[in-house]
Motif scaffolding. Structure first.
Motif, short mmCIF file in Angstrom:
data_model
loop_
_atom_site.label_atom_id
_atom_site.label_comp_id
_atom_site.label_asym_id
_atom_site.label_seq_id
_atom_site.Cartn_x
_atom_site.Cartn_y
_atom_site.Cartn_z
N VAL A 148 0.84 -1.20 0.00
CA VAL A 148 0.00 0.00 0.00
C VAL A 148 0.88 1.25 0.00
O VAL A 148 0.63 2.20 -0.75
N LYS A 149 1.91 1.26 0.83
CA LYS A 149 2.82 2.40 0.91
C LYS A 149 3.51 2.65 -0.42
O LYS A 149 3.67 3.81 -0.86
N ALA A 150 3.92 1.57 -1.10
CA ALA A 150 4.62 1.71 -2.37
C ALA A 150 3.72 2.34 -3.43
O ALA A 150 4.15 3.21 -4.18
N ALA A 174 -7.49 1.31 -6.94
CA ALA A 174 -6.46 1.15 -5.92
C ALA A 174 -5.08 1.44 -6.49
O ALA A 174 -4.18 1.88 -5.77
N LEU A 175 -4.91 1.18 -7.78
CA LEU A 175 -3.64 1.49 -8.44
C LEU A 175 -3.54 2.97 -8.79
O LEU A 175 -2.47 3.56 -8.68
N PHE A 182 4.96 -7.00 -6.64
CA PHE A 182 5.91 -5.98 -6.19
C PHE A 182 7.25 -6.64 -5.89
O PHE A 182 7.29 -7.75 -5.34
N GLU A 183 8.33 -5.93 -6.21
CA GLU A 183 9.67 -6.40 -5.89
C GLU A 183 10.36 -5.36 -5.00
O GLU A 183 10.26 -4.16 -5.25
N ARG A 184 11.04 -5.85 -3.98
CA ARG A 184 11.74 -4.94 -3.09
C ARG A 184 12.89 -4.25 -3.83
O ARG A 184 13.73 -4.90 -4.44
N GLY A 191 8.66 4.17 -1.84
CA GLY A 191 8.17 3.25 -0.82
C GLY A 191 9.01 2.01 -0.65
O GLY A 191 8.67 1.13 0.15
N GLY A 192 10.11 1.91 -1.39
CA GLY A 192 11.01 0.76 -1.26
C GLY A 192 10.53 -0.50 -1.94
O GLY A 192 11.17 -1.55 -1.83
#
Length: 216
Positions: free
Chosen positions: A44-46, A120-121, A162-164, A170-171
């Motif tokens: 969510v943060k990203a 949401a996106l 998502f990939e870190r 947001g990392g």
């Protein structure tokens, strides 16, 4: 003009439009453990950290047919998918409506995005935890969130990946997503060359209407 690639491109539009269902119909999912809750919060943060984004995309259907193009995203609410030159399909959101234009057959489909899983996106306060659930992955640096309305399977599903990445907002970097429609037809979008924070004018999200008169 490659009709097979055109059909592949239309599959993305069908998948996105199928997801334009009212969010009020989607049951909230409560994470079962603290680790799951943390991963969801990171996703969510990203998303909320992205203001603008450009990327290249590769779209693959379940038969392995691929088409490519570029994506532009500007929050709140705007996105544009422009395909390679031999695919006369364009998908644009102007902030409130998602439009798919097929210039080959002169057709247009329009759906609202407000309060939808796709919202949401696109919306700055979008919270995918209200619509989705975490899916298992084989890598600790990858988070997968499936968005689905269990009461309306005809809307299909969308699984965001998502990939870190420390340098991404947001990392976590949005790597792509997989959509599956009610006929179990899968379309995968893989993003590359993601870039963030650039100026994108609102004109990017304008388009030539398929009903516009053409010169002879």
């Amino acid at each position: 003009m490659n009709k097979l690639t055109n059909r592949t491109a239309r599959a993305l539009g069908a998948g996105l439009l199928a997801l334009a269902a009212p969010a009020a119909l989607v049951a909230p999912v409560v994470p079962a453990a603290a680790a799951q809750s943390t991963k969801m919060e990171e996703a969510v943060k990203a998303l909320r950290a992205i203001s603008t984004m450009r990327a290249s995309f590769t779209q693959t259907d379940r038969s392995g047919q691929q088409v490519r193009g570029t994506m532009a995203l500007k929050r709140p609410g705007k996105i544009r998918f422009e395909y390679q030159k031999d695919v006369p399909v364009l998908i644009v959101s102007d902030g409130s409506r998602l439009t798919m234009l097929d210039y080959e057959v002169n057709q247009k489909q329009v759906w609202p995005i407000k309060n939808s899983p796709l919202g949401a996106l696109l919306q700055p306060d979008g919270d995918i935890s209200k619509y989705g659930t975490l899916m298992p992955t084989n890598h600790p640096g990858v988070t997968s969130v499936r968005i689905r309305d269990p009461k309306h399977p005809e809307y299909g599903t969308m699984t965001m990946i998502f990939e870190r990445k420390a340098s991404a907002p947001g990392g976590m970097q949005l790597a792509g997503w997989v959509s599956v429609d009610s006929q179990n037809k899968m379309t995968r979008i893989d993003l590359t060359n993601q870039r963030y924070g650039m100026d994108i004018g609102n004109g990017t999200f304008m388009f030539k209407d398929v009903r516009a008169r053409t010169k002879r």
